[in-house]
Enzyme design. Sequence first.
Site, PDB file in Angstrom:
ATOM      1  N   LYS A 228      -5.303   1.029  -3.517  1.00  0.00           N
ATOM      2  CA  LYS A 228      -3.972   1.396  -3.043  1.00  0.00           C
ATOM      3  C   LYS A 228      -3.971   1.749  -1.567  1.00  0.00           C
ATOM      4  CE  LYS A 228      -4.607   6.106  -4.890  1.00  0.00           C
ATOM      5  NZ  LYS A 228      -4.202   7.020  -5.947  1.00  0.00           N
ATOM      6  N   ARG A 230      -2.271   4.241   0.831  1.00  0.00           N
ATOM      7  CA  ARG A 230      -1.471   5.470   0.857  1.00  0.00           C
ATOM      8  C   ARG A 230      -0.922   5.705   2.263  1.00  0.00           C
ATOM      9  NH1 ARG A 230      -1.370   9.755  -2.675  1.00  0.00           N
ATOM     10  NH2 ARG A 230      -3.248   9.042  -3.778  1.00  0.00           N
TER      11      ARG A 230
END
Length: 367
Positions: A228, A230
């Site tokens: 991911k 962020r």
Amino acid sequence: DLYSFCTLLGGMSDKKNEVGWGTVRSSGLGIVSGNSNPDFAKGVAGSLGTTQMKATVSKFANGEINISIDDPVRGDDVFICQSTCSNPSKNLNVNEAVMELLLLIHTVKLSSAKRITAVIPHFAYARQDRKSEARVPISASAVAQLLVNVGVDRIVTVDLHCGQIQGFFKNTPVNNLSPASEFANYLIENKKLKPESLAVVAPDAGAVDRARKLADKINADRVVTILKRRIQAGKVDSMHIAGEVKGMTAIIVDDMTDTSGTLCKAAEVLKSNGASAVYAMITHGVLTDPACERIEKCDALTEVVVTDTIPQAHNLSRCSKLVVLSVTPLIAEAIRRIHGEESMDDIYSQSFMPAQRGKSTDEFLVA
């Protein structure tokens, strides 16, 4: 004369059952708690077959914390059980919980306890374990230094956000316990999930080791990682799956969930990639609003399982998908071994399961 006086003292010390100068008080085990999670401390004491020491932990009119240990602790092996978390039922925030812990340690230290162990099921500020940008604190290190400087002799905690945090406690032993056994028993015995259909999911690179431990315990078919990007704390720009989950039951494993936005997005990504069901095994359910609302509205999430390191009574009534497992027997076993100067190897062993502690899986469920 001096010789006769010393001889008299020696004779008195042989009379073990008589009160006198020669009487030596044996080191007892004491459990003390603050207001952050008193039910957890009560459960630990119950598992040990003892009761908590009486202590007054209150506030003065101006908000300052007032501490008083009402039972004698001189020469005792004292375990201070205090999660550094908020407790709405006690009108306590996380910073007040930290201050209570520091003052409890200080009070017990001044009361001449033989050894002081801080049992901190949930260690606050653990996410701030490094400098991610200029001019920011390493808060986990600051809290650790406060605990060491106030006089703690040992730390017992559960599933630190980052294992390297143990190094912040200078020259102080740290026992970082894992709830993987409790999660494994729940999945296998309560949910009756088949290992060959399970994919354990690490929601980020830092959770891979945590996911591997659970996968080993349940003999899961595979471990999958979510990559991911962020953009800031609690907000993720994009997610990609490294691995295959099509037709599998996905088990997300993480140390904590706060507002649960990232957790719900991860569940949706897994579902969109073909997962038949998505469960979440989270050690610390911080569940700050609107976490419960998000979990309830997230169709991709089947169930969210957390432990009782943080009080969950106020969340259970608001979230039908929430299940709470107790780790009080795990903490109690650690305390028993530390007090008895026994090895902790079995607790860290991959084969150490809750059933070995004489409990059925249902006994670990918190109503």
